[in-house]
Structures are given as C-alpha cells and as structure tokens.
Design a protein around this motif. Structure first.
Motif, mmCIF file in Angstrom:
data_model
loop_
_atom_site.group_PDB
_atom_site.id
_atom_site.type_symbol
_atom_site.label_atom_id
_atom_site.label_comp_id
_atom_site.label_asym_id
_atom_site.label_seq_id
_atom_site.Cartn_x
_atom_site.Cartn_y
_atom_site.Cartn_z
ATOM 1 N N SER A 1 0.832 -1.204 0.000
ATOM 2 C CA SER A 1 0.000 0.000 0.000
ATOM 3 C C SER A 1 0.867 1.254 0.000
ATOM 4 O O SER A 1 2.002 1.238 0.495
ATOM 5 N N LEU A 2 0.303 2.316 -0.540
ATOM 6 C CA LEU A 2 0.906 3.638 -0.499
ATOM 7 C C LEU A 2 -0.210 4.663 -0.385
ATOM 8 O O LEU A 2 -1.319 4.425 -0.887
ATOM 9 N N THR A 3 0.100 5.778 0.239
ATOM 10 C CA THR A 3 -0.835 6.897 0.274
ATOM 11 C C THR A 3 -0.167 8.110 -0.363
ATOM 12 O O THR A 3 0.878 8.562 0.110
ATOM 13 N N VAL B 1 -9.018 0.433 -10.818
ATOM 14 C CA VAL B 1 -8.597 0.657 -9.431
ATOM 15 C C VAL B 1 -9.757 0.545 -8.441
ATOM 16 O O VAL B 1 -9.540 0.626 -7.227
ATOM 17 N N LYS B 2 -10.953 0.354 -8.951
ATOM 18 C CA LYS B 2 -12.136 0.297 -8.094
ATOM 19 C C LYS B 2 -11.985 -0.819 -7.061
ATOM 20 O O LYS B 2 -11.617 -1.943 -7.402
ATOM 21 N N GLY B 3 -12.254 -0.480 -5.809
ATOM 22 C CA GLY B 3 -12.134 -1.458 -4.737
ATOM 23 C C GLY B 3 -10.742 -1.524 -4.126
ATOM 24 O O GLY B 3 -10.557 -2.141 -3.074
ATOM 25 N N ARG B 4 -9.771 -0.909 -4.775
ATOM 26 C CA ARG B 4 -8.395 -0.911 -4.255
ATOM 27 C C ARG B 4 -7.917 0.487 -3.867
ATOM 28 O O ARG B 4 -7.149 0.637 -2.921
ATOM 29 N N MET C 1 -3.837 3.833 -1.806
ATOM 30 C CA MET C 1 -3.718 2.758 -2.784
ATOM 31 C C MET C 1 -3.372 1.457 -2.063
ATOM 32 O O MET C 1 -2.314 1.359 -1.428
ATOM 33 N N ASN C 2 -4.257 0.498 -2.157
ATOM 34 C CA ASN C 2 -4.066 -0.809 -1.524
ATOM 35 C C ASN C 2 -3.977 -1.902 -2.588
ATOM 36 O O ASN C 2 -4.362 -1.689 -3.732
ATOM 37 N N SER C 3 -3.487 -3.045 -2.182
ATOM 38 C CA SER C 3 -3.373 -4.206 -3.081
ATOM 39 C C SER C 3 -2.730 -3.807 -4.407
ATOM 40 O O SER C 3 -3.230 -4.132 -5.489
ATOM 41 N N LEU C 4 -1.626 -3.116 -4.304
ATOM 42 C CA LEU C 4 -0.965 -2.598 -5.509
ATOM 43 C C LEU C 4 -0.463 -3.716 -6.402
ATOM 44 O O LEU C 4 -0.036 -4.777 -5.922
ATOM 45 N N LYS C 5 -0.515 -3.447 -7.701
ATOM 46 C CA LYS C 5 -0.089 -4.407 -8.719
ATOM 47 C C LYS C 5 1.031 -3.791 -9.551
ATOM 48 O O LYS C 5 1.112 -2.553 -9.649
#
Length: 123
Positions: free
Chosen positions: A17-19, A63-66, A82-86
């Motif tokens: 994750s990042l903010t 990005v919806k939901g992440r 930003m979660n569950s980054l790919k």
C-alpha cells in the motif's frame, strides 16, 4: 497562481500500500473538482479517481475497490490511498484541479496540474 504538490510516491512490492498526497496552495474546498491521474512509461495519461466539491466520487474500473480518494479540508490536502498494488499500477501519478468546472476522471481538460510523484510496484 494555484500550486499542486504531490508526495508519497515510492517503491513497494505487489500487494502493498501507499498513500499519495496532493497539497494545494488554495483552500481545497474552493475547487469544483479534483482528481488523480497516472501515466505509465510509453502510455497515455489516464484518470484514476475524481472527487467533486460536494463529495461525489468516481473511480476507474482498474482501481475500483483498491484505491480511495479523500481530502482533508483543514490541511488542504487531497489523498489517494492505494491498496493491493499491482505491477501495472507503476506510473507517475498526478493531481489535477479545476476551480469552476465539475469534471470527472475521464476529462483531461483540467485547469491545474501538479508535477507528479512516481510509484513503482515490483512483483
């Protein structure tokens, strides 16, 4: 002249994750709309999320939901959690704002842009 300054980018492993933060030189509530965009190497800039003055929020399907867009009126900061980054989220991320027009992330005709902050996601 309005300034937007992004920060919070960095390198992270997939699933992390990042903010991101976008600090504005004007009262953030004065903007009719704000948004986050990104541009990956060799690709066109694409909208990620947008927020209207009175709270309406939209996200790109990718990005919806992440990802989550929010703002702190007291600090004049727009955030992108930003979660569950790919790995495919790797890009330069930009903040955009418009003082008058209610735009969403599909629009590219924003009045103000920041300089960007880089996000790299490794697999």
């Amino acid at each position: 002249q309005v300034q937007l300054v992004e920060s919070g980018g960095g390198s992270v492993q997939a699933g992390g994750s990042l903010t991101l933060s976008c600090a504005t030189s004007s009262y953030i509530g004065s903007f009719a709309s704000m948004a986050w965009f990104r541009q990956a190497p060799g690709k066109e800039r694409e909208g990620v999320a947008s927020r209207l003055r009175f709270g309406s929020i939209e996200y790109a399907d990718s990005v919806k939901g992440r990802f989550s867009i929010s703002r702190d009126n007291a600090k004049n900061i727009l955030y992108l959690q930003m979660n569950s980054l790919k790995p495919e989220d790797t890009a330069m991320y930009y903040c955009a704002a418009d003082p008058v027009i209610y735009r969403d992330y599909t629009s590219t005709a924003w009045r103000y842009w920041g300089q960007g902050t880089r996000v790299t996601v490794s697999s």
